[in-house]
Design a protein around this motif. Structure first.
Motif, PDB file in Angstrom:
ATOM      1  N   ASP A   1       0.889  -1.297   0.031  1.00 61.58           N
ATOM      2  CA  ASP A   1      -0.037   0.015   0.040  1.00 61.58           C
ATOM      3  C   ASP A   1       0.839   1.147   0.056  1.00 61.58           C
ATOM      4  O   ASP A   1       0.527   2.368  -0.611  1.00 61.58           O
TER       5      ASP A   1
ATOM      6  N   GLY B   1      -0.450   1.152  -3.528  1.00 60.48           N
ATOM      7  CA  GLY B   1      -1.880   1.151  -3.101  1.00 60.48           C
ATOM      8  C   GLY B   1      -2.830   1.968  -4.124  1.00 60.48           C
ATOM      9  O   GLY B   1      -3.912   1.749  -4.084  1.00 60.48           O
TER      10      GLY B   1
ATOM     11  N   GLY C   1      -5.286  -2.523  -3.575  1.00 61.73           N
ATOM     12  CA  GLY C   1      -4.460  -1.783  -2.831  1.00 61.73           C
ATOM     13  C   GLY C   1      -5.512  -0.721  -2.188  1.00 61.73           C
ATOM     14  O   GLY C   1      -6.774  -0.874  -2.121  1.00 61.73           O
TER      15      GLY C   1
ATOM     16  N   THR D   1      -6.052   3.186  -0.041  1.00 66.62           N
ATOM     17  CA  THR D   1      -5.998   4.835   0.047  1.00 66.62           C
ATOM     18  C   THR D   1      -6.134   5.176   1.326  1.00 66.62           C
ATOM     19  O   THR D   1      -6.091   6.328   1.690  1.00 66.62           O
TER      20      THR D   1
ATOM     21  N   GLN E   1       1.693   7.281   1.708  1.00 68.95           N
ATOM     22  CA  GLN E   1       1.768   6.244   0.488  1.00 68.95           C
ATOM     23  C   GLN E   1       2.299   7.337  -0.595  1.00 68.95           C
ATOM     24  O   GLN E   1       2.235   8.431  -0.494  1.00 68.95           O
TER      25      GLN E   1
ATOM     26  N   ASP F   1       0.171  -8.435  -6.104  1.00 63.43           N
ATOM     27  CA  ASP F   1      -0.418  -7.764  -5.001  1.00 63.43           C
ATOM     28  C   ASP F   1      -0.779  -8.467  -3.608  1.00 63.43           C
ATOM     29  O   ASP F   1      -1.623  -8.287  -2.897  1.00 63.43           O
TER      30      ASP F   1
ATOM     31  N   ASP G   1      -0.284  -1.592   5.934  1.00 58.36           N
ATOM     32  CA  ASP G   1      -0.906  -2.192   4.678  1.00 58.36           C
ATOM     33  C   ASP G   1      -1.930  -2.895   5.229  1.00 58.36           C
ATOM     34  O   ASP G   1      -2.467  -3.330   6.363  1.00 58.36           O
ATOM     35  N   HIS G   2      -3.295  -2.824   4.209  1.00 62.69           N
ATOM     36  CA  HIS G   2      -4.447  -3.209   4.708  1.00 62.69           C
ATOM     37  C   HIS G   2      -4.750  -4.698   4.777  1.00 62.69           C
ATOM     38  O   HIS G   2      -5.727  -5.175   5.275  1.00 62.69           O
TER      39      HIS G   2
END
Length: 437
Positions: free
Chosen positions: A60, A64, A71, A73, A132, A152, A333-334
């Motif tokens: 990300d 991202g 990704g 945001t 980011q 990814d 990072d998600h």
């Protein structure tokens, strides 16, 4: 020596016995048949594999905003608030903790909502961990992703920092190490008092000397008579801490070190001269590695120079380049990392596949890690797996199409960058296990 614990399954060894009747087919002819079959495999078009490992970024943080990729945001902080990921500066004001303990805290059992609580992540409300870059900041990395392939769902192998993750890039394990050693340099030539946190099967952690002796991909290549080089900073130079074979005793203290571990600067020359080995690892010093607070632009420029050298050399059409970053560096990072064993995975990191035989503009959505690169090497050169990690990991073959017309070289220009120092000093607060709990 520490042994990796895999909680999901026990390893079942199956022995195949093939009995050949007397007077039928000779062993020599069987071997010749296998070699002929190997030569017909499409993957044989790849004769040179290059593994470039850089520092401390998440997916990300870099990609991202990449179209079509998984990704984000925005991200969730510890209060439950969802915040927009801010604009990351080319030169960050500081490093962020990225120890095993900090990674576990940030991941929060998969909630991915406590990155703001790790040391260095949030000072005076700046939420540095929740920033980011966009295509305007790293246009050449985006150009590689658009032209070649991006993954990814590529995770760092271990929930923690550089030292153990670099070991995964050569051995599909870390010897049980989960953090950086508490003194520099790291590895087998460090001070006798140096220690690294090592985790046992039961989860207990003990301090041990950061020198191991497990089998690596280099050993498998060596046994098959295949060439390999580890391009890395010399002792005393910036980035020597990331020279992973310094932590492998049977390489560091033998001719394997003097014959195969060479200066980073040799890579461009070898690529241009058409003398790349079958397997290359490429590591660079802190000022060019993108390790915070180093300039991202300057680091991207160095990467472009290495890849341009391959593309302008005579071996482009027989090369696959894998470009990644070694750990999350404290950045958000998600995507929750799958829990595959006691050691990982850690948060996602960027991963690019650059080759004339890669599917153009392909985004690989399968779960991958550093061991996936080793599995690709093993598949190409018919090598046995080193651990359960590389044996069970997804490999990278799906990103390739060996029947397509090869992609032409993408020669990129480097860019001007700001007034960052020529070299950076890594913050010792975030480069020793004792200070990074």
């Amino acid at each position: 020596m520490p042994v990796i614990n895999y909680k999901r399954s026990a390893l079942i060894l199956v022995a195949l016995a093939v009995t050949v009747g007397a007077g039928t087919v000779s062993t020599q002819k069987i071997g010749e048949h296998r070699r002929d079959r190997d030569d017909r495999r499409p993957i044989r078009k790849i004769k040179h594999i290059v593994f470039i490992v850089k520092e401390n970024r998440t997916f990300d943080n870099y990609f991202g905003t990449f179209p079509g990729a998984n990704g984000a945001t925005s991200g969730t902080i510890s209060t439950g608030e969802v915040v927009r990921l801010g604009q990351a500066p080319d030169v960050t004001p500081r490093d962020i903790s990225h120890s095993f303990q900090s990674a576990v805290l940030a991941i929060d059992g998969g909630a991915m909502d406590k990155f703001d609580l790790i040391p260095g992540a949030n000072r005076n409300g700046d939420l540095l961990a929740y920033t980011q870059y966009t295509e305007a900041d790293i246009p050449n990395y985006f150009a590689y992703a658009r032209t070649f392939a991006l993954a990814d769902e590529f995770f760092s192998s271990l929930t923690g920092p550089s030292f153990p993750n670099h070991l995964y890039t050569v051995g599909a394990q870390s010897g049980g190490a989960i953090n950086n050693p508490n003194q520099q340099p790291w590895g087998c030539d460090s001070d006798p008092t140096n220690r690294v946190q090592v985790m046992a099967d039961d989860g207990s952690i003990t301090p041990e000397y950061p020198c191991f002796d497990f089998r690596t991909l280099a050993d498998a290549l060596e046994e098959r008579g295949l060439s390999w080089k580890y391009y890395a900073p010399n002792p005393g130079q910036s980035g020597y801490i990331w020279s992973a074979f310094n932590a492998i005793a049977h390489i560091r203290f033998t001719d394997l070190w003097t014959q195969h571990v060479v200066p980073t600067s040799d890579f461009v020359q070898d690529a241009q001269n058409g003398t790349l080995p079958a397997m290359s690892w490429v590591i660079v010093g802190a000022g060019l590695s993108e390790h915070p607070p180093a300039s991202v632009c300057r680091g991207e420029n160095w990467t472009v120079d290495q890849i341009n050298a391959v593309m302008q050399g005579p071996e482009w059409e027989s090369t696959a380049i894998f470009l990644t970053w070694d750990d999350f560096g404290g950045f958000y990072d998600h995507e929750p990392p799958p829990a595959v064993d006691n050691f990982g995975f850690g948060p996602r990191v960027p991963f690019l596949i650059i080759s004339p035989w890669v599917k153009p503009g392909y985004i690989d959505h399968r779960v991958l890690e550093f061991s996936s690169v080793l599995k690709f090497v093993e598949k190409r050169f018919r090598l046995a797996p080193l651990t359960l990690r590389d044996q069970q990991s997804n490999d990278l073959a799906r990103a390739f199409d060996f029947d397509q017309d090869p992609i032409a070289p993408l020669i990129l220009n480097t860019r001007s960058w700001g007034q960052a120092p020529a070299e950076i000093q890594l913050d010792p607060q975030y480069h020793g296990a004792e200070a990074d709990r």
